[in-house]
Scaffold this motif. Structure first.
Motif, short mmCIF file in Angstrom:
data_model
loop_
_atom_site.label_atom_id
_atom_site.label_comp_id
_atom_site.label_asym_id
_atom_site.label_seq_id
_atom_site.Cartn_x
_atom_site.Cartn_y
_atom_site.Cartn_z
N ALA A 79 37.35 37.27 81.62
CA ALA A 79 37.57 37.05 83.05
C ALA A 79 36.46 36.20 83.66
O ALA A 79 36.71 35.35 84.51
CB ALA A 79 37.67 38.39 83.77
N ALA A 80 35.23 36.40 83.21
CA ALA A 80 34.12 35.61 83.72
C ALA A 80 34.22 34.15 83.29
O ALA A 80 33.86 33.24 84.05
CB ALA A 80 32.79 36.20 83.23
N LEU A 81 34.72 33.90 82.09
CA LEU A 81 34.87 32.52 81.62
C LEU A 81 36.01 31.81 82.33
O LEU A 81 35.92 30.61 82.62
CB LEU A 81 35.11 32.51 80.11
CG LEU A 81 33.92 32.92 79.23
CD1 LEU A 81 34.35 33.04 77.79
CD2 LEU A 81 32.79 31.93 79.37
N ILE A 82 37.09 32.52 82.62
CA ILE A 82 38.23 31.90 83.29
C ILE A 82 37.88 31.57 84.73
O ILE A 82 38.20 30.49 85.24
CB ILE A 82 39.45 32.83 83.23
CG1 ILE A 82 39.91 32.97 81.78
CG2 ILE A 82 40.57 32.31 84.09
CD1 ILE A 82 41.00 34.00 81.59
N ASP A 83 37.22 32.49 85.41
CA ASP A 83 36.88 32.31 86.83
C ASP A 83 35.39 32.50 87.00
O ASP A 83 34.90 33.62 87.15
CB ASP A 83 37.65 33.32 87.68
CG ASP A 83 37.35 33.17 89.17
OD1 ASP A 83 36.75 32.14 89.54
OD2 ASP A 83 37.70 34.06 89.95
N PRO A 84 34.60 31.41 86.99
CA PRO A 84 33.14 31.53 87.10
C PRO A 84 32.67 31.99 88.46
O PRO A 84 31.48 32.25 88.63
CB PRO A 84 32.65 30.11 86.78
CG PRO A 84 33.80 29.22 87.11
CD PRO A 84 35.03 30.01 86.81
N THR A 85 33.55 32.09 89.45
CA THR A 85 33.11 32.60 90.75
C THR A 85 32.95 34.12 90.73
O THR A 85 32.27 34.67 91.59
CB THR A 85 34.12 32.23 91.85
OG1 THR A 85 35.36 32.91 91.61
CG2 THR A 85 34.37 30.73 91.87
N GLY A 86 33.58 34.81 89.79
CA GLY A 86 33.45 36.26 89.68
C GLY A 86 34.54 37.04 90.38
O GLY A 86 34.58 38.27 90.27
N ARG A 87 35.45 36.39 91.07
CA ARG A 87 36.50 37.13 91.78
C ARG A 87 37.41 37.87 90.82
O ARG A 87 37.82 39.01 91.08
CB ARG A 87 37.31 36.17 92.65
CG ARG A 87 38.43 36.86 93.41
CD ARG A 87 39.27 35.89 94.21
NE ARG A 87 40.34 36.58 94.94
CZ ARG A 87 41.25 35.96 95.68
NH1 ARG A 87 41.23 34.64 95.80
NH2 ARG A 87 42.19 36.66 96.29
N LEU A 88 37.74 37.24 89.70
CA LEU A 88 38.64 37.87 88.74
C LEU A 88 37.99 39.11 88.13
O LEU A 88 38.65 40.14 87.94
CB LEU A 88 39.02 36.87 87.66
CG LEU A 88 40.05 37.33 86.63
CD1 LEU A 88 41.34 37.78 87.31
CD2 LEU A 88 40.34 36.22 85.62
N VAL A 89 36.70 39.03 87.81
CA VAL A 89 36.00 40.19 87.24
C VAL A 89 36.01 41.35 88.23
O VAL A 89 36.29 42.51 87.88
CB VAL A 89 34.56 39.83 86.85
CG1 VAL A 89 33.86 41.02 86.22
CG2 VAL A 89 34.54 38.65 85.88
N ALA A 90 35.68 41.06 89.49
CA ALA A 90 35.66 42.11 90.51
C ALA A 90 37.04 42.70 90.74
O ALA A 90 37.19 43.91 90.93
CB ALA A 90 35.09 41.54 91.81
N SER A 91 38.08 41.86 90.71
CA SER A 91 39.44 42.36 90.93
C SER A 91 39.88 43.28 89.80
O SER A 91 40.49 44.34 90.03
CB SER A 91 40.41 41.19 91.07
OG SER A 91 40.08 40.39 92.18
N LEU A 92 39.59 42.89 88.56
CA LEU A 92 39.94 43.75 87.42
C LEU A 92 39.18 45.06 87.47
O LEU A 92 39.73 46.13 87.14
CB LEU A 92 39.66 43.02 86.11
CG LEU A 92 40.49 41.76 85.84
CD1 LEU A 92 40.14 41.18 84.48
CD2 LEU A 92 41.98 42.04 85.92
N SER A 93 37.92 45.02 87.87
CA SER A 93 37.14 46.26 87.99
C SER A 93 37.72 47.16 89.07
O SER A 93 37.80 48.39 88.89
CB SER A 93 35.68 45.92 88.32
OG SER A 93 35.11 45.09 87.32
N GLY A 94 38.14 46.57 90.19
CA GLY A 94 38.76 47.37 91.24
C GLY A 94 40.08 47.97 90.81
O GLY A 94 40.39 49.12 91.15
#
Length: 459
Positions: free
Chosen positions: A321-336
């Motif tokens: 997720a971090a590689l796909i979206d370097p802004t971090g939104r995807l990582v935070a969304s998956l964590s939520g």
């Protein structure tokens, strides 16, 4: 494989990530101790204590999802500190309240604060130059720090009185305040394409799909549900004592750190999708064996393998997720999304266990793991998000597509044009405005008025 232009992972940055993720997910990890405290202090029933716990967990998950987009922009340290302050106030309130209604409000406040911390800290994983390394180091540190909290909070309640564990959590928020100053701020690997993005340092964030969020939620629900009943199934099926089963699960949690280290290595060696598919298959198989076996040795081996594969899948999911979206939104969304179903998994597993028995439960959990992993496996081969065409700026003019130097020269202030050339003719206003720069090869005065130079010579 994942080298980017983000910040190199330093010791201070690793400490900041570990502190943020540990506290952001601390409510869910320490919740069994909190529930015991609720019940003893206010003589609450199981359903009443469960309602208080669900309030906190739901607040954390919802706020994490709502702030995922905000966490994709610079200002994560400030956002994390605001969350720590709000959570600290909530923990202090939960320690001092005297009635259940105020207790629910305090848990709502502290859950919201932890959600802000969790969103910012998980999004910061994408701002490093090596997402696999950052995820592995962070998850390993979180496992160790969470183990200390699980031991420290009940010890504080036992030694200093009920409710003291909340004071310990408030103290942890205070300690984390200076530690998170090294949290990565800027999105990694950004490539501004116009003057606006270059000036703000922002990049376009990838919006997570509903299918991906549902797959993540289902995987976490299955995992959390199976873990909640692992001790019960171990005692009933294998005949092991309560202390023996607890020792097996504790050992499996520690040995599982090997999975966090092996996951990035396997992704580099065999490819992310292939290695993650193997880990998911092994996790599902080990989970089914854990539920169905009656052999204590096989139960122990299955528990260790299950936890190791689960951490490997978690690390690879965060890194992808971090590689796909370097802004971090995807990582935070998956964590939520994972935090949103923390309390649903045990309820669903308990219902299936009561209605259909352990054999059906093993099949349901294994099938659920496979189905939940499909969107995650597809994510591992997705292309990295690129800015949209609307933010890509105007197309290059003819002759500029191969020469970025020309565009930089255009930004230089033009010299005041001469009004007369050597032949006595005069430049028109349009011709004068099209003159780019003085050139030692083509002096301005030597150019006829009717043939103005359009581009600076680059050959």
């Amino acid at each position: 494989m994942n080298a980017r232009s983000g910040s190199a992972l330093t010791f201070g940055m690793a400490v900041a990530l570990i502190a943020g993720v540990t506290l952001g997910n601390g409510g869910a990890n320490v919740m069994p101790v909190f529930v015991d405290d609720f019940s003893s202090r206010f003589a609450m029933s199981d359903s009443g204590a469960g309602l208080v716990a669900a309030t906190q967990l739901m607040a954390t998950a919802v706020v994490t999802l709502l702030l995922a987009e905000r966490a994709a922009r610079p200002g994560r340290v400030r956002m994390t500190r605001v969350g720590l302050a709000v959570a600290g106030v909530g923990f202090l309130g939960a320690a001092a309240v005297t009635d259940p209604v105020t207790l629910i409000l305090a848990n709502l406040v502290l859950g919201a604060g932890l959600g802000a911390v969790y969103a910012a800290a998980t999004a910061a994983l994408a701002a490093t130059d090596d997402a696999d390394k950052a995820s592995a180091v962070t998850i390993s540190g979180v496992v160790g720090a969470t183990a200390l909290l699980i031991m420290g909070v009940p010890a504080a309640n036992h030694d200093f009185g009920a409710g003291t564990g909340f004071l310990l959590m408030a103290l942890c928020c205070l300690v984390a305040w200076p530690l998170i100053r090294r949290l990565p701020e800027d999105p990694a690997g950004r490539a501004p394409t116009d003057a606006a993005s270059a000036g703000t340092g922002e990049s376009t964030a990838a919006k997570p799909s509903v299918v991906l969020l549902l797959g993540t939620a289902l995987l976490w629900a299955v995992t959390q549900g199976a873990w909640s009943y692992a001790s019960v199934l171990g005692r009933q099926h294998t005949g092991m004592s309560h202390s023996a089963v607890s020792a097996v699960l504790a050992i499996s949690s520690v040995v599982a750190l090997v999975g966090a280290a092996v996951g990035p290595v396997a992704a580099r060696r065999f490819g992310r999708m292939r290695s993650m598919a193997v880990f998911v298959a092994a996790q599902a198989l080990a989970m089914a064996v854990l539920i169905l076996t009656h052999d204590p040795v096989l139960f122990t081996v299955a528990a260790v393998l299950w936890q190791a594969c689960q951490l490997a899948v978690l690390v690879q999911t965060l890194a992808a997720a971090a590689l796909i979206d370097p802004t971090g939104r995807l990582v935070a969304s998956l964590s939520g999304a994972g935090a949103l179903v923390t309390g649903i998994g045990p309820l669903a597993v308990g219902a299936v266990l009561d209605a259909a028995g352990a054999d059906a439960l093993g099949l349901v959990l294994a099938l659920g793991t496979f189905l939940a992993s499909l969107p995650l496996l597809r994510m591992t081969v997705a292309r990295r998000h690129r800015p949209s065409a609307a933010s890509a700026g105007p197309p290059p003019r003819p002759g500029e597509h191969f020469s970025p130097v020309v565009r930089r020269l255009d930004a230089v202030k033009r010299p005041p044009p001469l009004t007369q050339n050597r032949g006595g003719g005069r430049f028109t206003a349009a011709a004068a405005s099209r003159w780019p720069l003085r050139s030692p090869l083509w002096p301005q005065g030597s150019v006829p008025a009717g043939r103005p130079v359009h581009r600076f010579p680059t050959t």
